[in-house]
Design a protein around this motif. Structure first.
Motif: not given
Length: 182
Positions: A85-95
């Motif tokens: 899930v964290i991967f998806h959060m970081v992958n979608k949110g640039y900063q």
């Protein structure tokens, strides 16, 4: 940048992520919370349930995670979905902005640390409010540098500890007030 042009990606969990979500709502920022079946976020706004197939896109060897984080995970199966899930959060949110504790090895404690490590690996702007030092730090080169960050990208990830202090909560609120118009 208009507030309504921005999106925060998070997990909606108790503590830092819940506070990020409340601030996003207050400032009119589009909020997307990733989760998976059987996982219960505290914040139920705009939940995107990731399928098993989608979760697998964020799959990584626990040996790689352990090496990057400098620690072992005894319950690898349970934490794997959280890391996905964290991967998806970081992958979608640039900063990436996070709240937690920066450790002596320059990693951040807990699952929050994986999001921070992914941001470093993806060469994304990343800042952490260190609850132990009660200050913001931004990753520059290969060091944490004291800073007072602002959200300067249309997509960002807000993550952090479930054990949010009053100082951590205020740090998130101040970050939003520095970054967005009321």
């Amino acid at each position: 940048m208009n507030n309504n042009e921005c999106s925060i990606y998070s997990g909606g969990l108790k503590g830092a992520e819940e506070t990020f979500g409340k601030c996003a709502e207050k400032y009119g920022i589009n909020e997307i919370n990733f989760s998976f079946e059987g996982h219960r976020p505290s914040r139920d706004k705009n939940i995107t349930l990731l399928s098993e197939e989608e979760l697998k896109k964020g799959n990584i060897s626990m040996e790689i995670v352990s090496a990057r984080m400098g620690r072992r995970y005894s319950r690898a199966d349970k934490i794997r979905k959280v890391f996905q899930v964290i991967f998806h959060m970081v992958n979608k949110g640039y900063q990436v902005v996070a709240v937690g504790w920066i450790q002596s090895d320059k990693t951040v404690k807990g699952g929050t640390g994986w999001g921070v490590e992914l941001a470093k690996f993806f060469n994304r702007p990343v800042s952490v409010f260190d609850q132990g030092k009660n200050g913001w730090y931004t990753w520059k080169g290969d060091e944490w540098v004291a800073d007072e960050p602002v959200i300067s990208h249309k997509t960002f990830c807000g993550t952090g500890t479930r054990n949010l202090s009053k100082e951590g909560e205020k740090a998130i609120e101040d970050l939003f007030s520095r970054s967005f118009t009321a």
